[in-house]
Design an enzyme around this catalytic site. Structure first.
Site, PDB file in Angstrom:
ATOM      1  CB  CYS A 121      59.600  52.264  28.769  1.00 13.55           C
ATOM      2  SG  CYS A 121      60.738  52.587  30.107  1.00 13.55           S
ATOM      3  N   GLY A 162      26.318  44.004  34.285  1.00 19.19           N
ATOM      4  CA  GLY A 162      26.469  45.172  33.434  1.00 19.19           C
ATOM      5  C   GLY A 162      26.187  46.525  34.053  1.00 19.19           C
TER       6      GLY A 162
HETATM    7  C1  LIG Z   1      31.784  40.341  32.660  1.00 21.54           C
HETATM    8  C2  LIG Z   1      30.514  39.620  32.775  1.00 21.54           C
HETATM    9  C3  LIG Z   1      29.610  39.935  33.791  1.00 21.54           C
HETATM   10  C4  LIG Z   1      29.827  41.056  34.779  1.00 21.54           C
HETATM   11  O1  LIG Z   1      29.735  42.318  34.193  1.00 21.54           O
HETATM   12  P1  LIG Z   1      29.727  43.620  35.124  1.00 21.54           P
HETATM   13  O2  LIG Z   1      29.636  44.726  34.180  1.00 21.54           O
HETATM   14  O3  LIG Z   1      31.004  43.612  35.892  1.00 21.54           O
HETATM   15  O4  LIG Z   1      28.538  43.516  36.011  1.00 21.54           O
HETATM   16  C5  LIG Z   1      28.461  39.176  33.903  1.00 21.54           C
HETATM   17  N1  LIG Z   1      28.192  38.161  33.045  1.00 21.54           N
HETATM   18  C6  LIG Z   1      29.041  37.837  32.045  1.00 21.54           C
HETATM   19  C7  LIG Z   1      28.696  36.719  31.153  1.00 21.54           C
HETATM   20  C8  LIG Z   1      30.220  38.550  31.873  1.00 21.54           C
HETATM   21  O5  LIG Z   1      31.047  38.228  30.886  1.00 21.54           O
END
Ligand SMILES: *Cc1c(COP(=O)(O)O)cnc(C)c1O
Length: 426
Positions: free
Chosen positions: A349, A245
């Site tokens: 488009c 995240g």
């Molecule tokens: C998408 C996702 C991540 C990675 O998220 P980032 O923002 O790219 O670090 C990690 N764990 C889970 C379960 C995810 O769905």
């Protein structure tokens, strides 16, 4: 920091002029920098030093494959010691093909099918992150049939607002992900009692492109409280997965927390947890390690606004602006020093095929090359063939070498998978 920089007035990817890649591989094309991937993986691992020291255990960094599933990228990260966080059978197969050891693979996702759970068991992956009571029961049943025990964490939904784009927010009560905290103890107790399931901890992931540590800390604190409750109830908790995240800067003035600040916060919050920790970074590893190189098709005068710079890349190649209204810096490969204000658009488009409106950028003319920056995460992997445009190629640069790591798939090749049935032959 990345390795896409101006040298003698033109943009290079590491030691290779982008112009040369455009000539050989054509445009549009994604370009990845191996050195940047390696650097980001090391910076992240370095940032977790305090966590390793506080817990006395080396955390697992499982790269979120969905951010960039290219085999060469996964190979680079696997060589850096990363595991993989996968969310489908397809990603699982890729991670293994790239050389990620099965025990370093975590299988996340709210809708794993029976076949996908079975695949994970067959490949003996390290951990399943279970998102419902029903999924846990199904996994236990499949494991029993094989005479094997499946290791799992229960993903909880902490009901925390990640303060990011609504489409990539995953930790609010109304989101589909995880078990609501109010039900966590009861579901944990039921699944922990299943003989063929080694339910050993909890997982959390509240969203992507987080620009503030506060929601993460709030979520982790809730996980900490749950750990105490679960232990008080007699459960053995050895593993916690804190998800991904962490955001990246897409534009000047955006200041996401540095990995080191994140590491320090995690070390503080988890100091007395006494567990093995897993992290699932995607964007923070891959985002700035890739660009999308494109060529200007032509520049067209606008009606009552700025001119349209029409590039050969489109929303099917890089979906983030159309999907999330996302910003990508846009720079000429050979800037003249002159600037212009333009609408940057692709050829598709629909008006959604707009990369930027009223953007101040390098002055560009038909035939010029330019890049969309920070396209290494959620770029090529979100491509479609809308408007029958085929899939763009991907190139990886390593010092003064480079290689095509994904072929361009022509529209005609996609058409080859289709057929007109007999009942329409006349
Ligand atoms: C998408 C996702 C991540 C990675 O998220 P980032 O923002 O790219 O670090 C990690 N764990 C889970 C379960 C995810 O769905």
């Amino acid at each position: 920091m990345d390795h896409f920089e101006l040298r003698d007035g033109e943009l290079y990817a590491e030691d290779v002029p982008m112009r040369q890649i455009a000539e050989e591989a054509g445009t549009p094309v994604y370009i990845y920098s191996r050195a940047t991937f390696e650097r980001h993986a090391r910076v992240f691992r370095e940032a977790l030093k305090p966590v390793a020291e506080a817990s006395g255990r080396e955390p697992l960094v499982a790269f979120a494959v969905k951010a960039n599933p290219n085999l060469a990228v996964l190979r680079v990260l696997s060589r850096e010691g990363c595991g993989a966080d996968v969310v489908s059978g397809g990603e699982l197969i890729r991670a293994l093909a790239a050389g990620v050891p099965p025990e370093k693979i975590v299988f996340s996702g709210v809708g794993k099918t029976r076949a996908e759970l079975q695949l994970g068991l067959d490949k003996q992956i390290g951990q399943f992150n279970i998102e419902s009571r029903e999924e846990g029961r199904e996994l236990a049943e499949l494991a029993a049939a094989m005479g094997r025990e499946a290791s799992a964490c229960l993903r909880i939904n902490p009901d925390v607002d990640a303060k990011t784009h609504e489409k990539i927010s995953t930790g609010k009560a109304e989101n589909k992900f995880g078990i609501p905290l109010v039900h966590a103890r009861e579901v944990f107790a039921e699944l922990a009692s299943l003989e063929d399931l080694n339910l050993r901890g909890v997982a959390v992931h509240i969203g992507s492109q987080l620009l503030d540590l506060e929601p993460l800390e709030t979520a982790f604190a809730k996980v900490g409280a749950l750990l105490s409750d679960l232990r008080d109830a007699g459960h053995t908790i050895t593993h916690v997965d804190l998800g991904g995240g962490l955001g990246v800067p897409y534009k000047a003035g955006e200041n996401p927390p540095a990995p080191a600040e994140y590491g320090a916060m995690v070390a503080r919050v988890t100091a007395d947890w006494d567990v093995h920790l897993t992290f699932e970074p995607g964007r923070v590893i891959a985002g700035n390690a890739g660009v999308l190189l494109t060529r200007v098709v032509r520049v067209k005068r606008g009606g009552n606004g700025p001119p349209f710079v029409i590039v050969d890349a489109a929303m099917n190649d890089l979906a983030r602006p159309a999907l999330y209204g996302a910003w990508h810096d846009f720079d000429a490969v050979k800037p003249t020093g002159e600037r212009m204000t333009a609408n940057i658009v692709g050829p598709i488009c629909e008006t959604g095929d707009t990369f930027a409106r009223d953007r101040e950028c390098d002055a560009l003319q038909a035939g010029d090359l330019a890049v969309f920056r920070t396209a290494g995460a959620y770029g090529a992997t979100m491509a479609s063939s809308y408007n029958s445009r085929g899939f763009v190629a991907e190139v990886m640069v390593s010092g003064d070498e480079y290689a095509i790591v994904a072929d361009r798939i022509a529209a005609a090749a996609i058409m080859d998978a289709e057929r007109v049935p007999d009942f329409l032959a006349d």
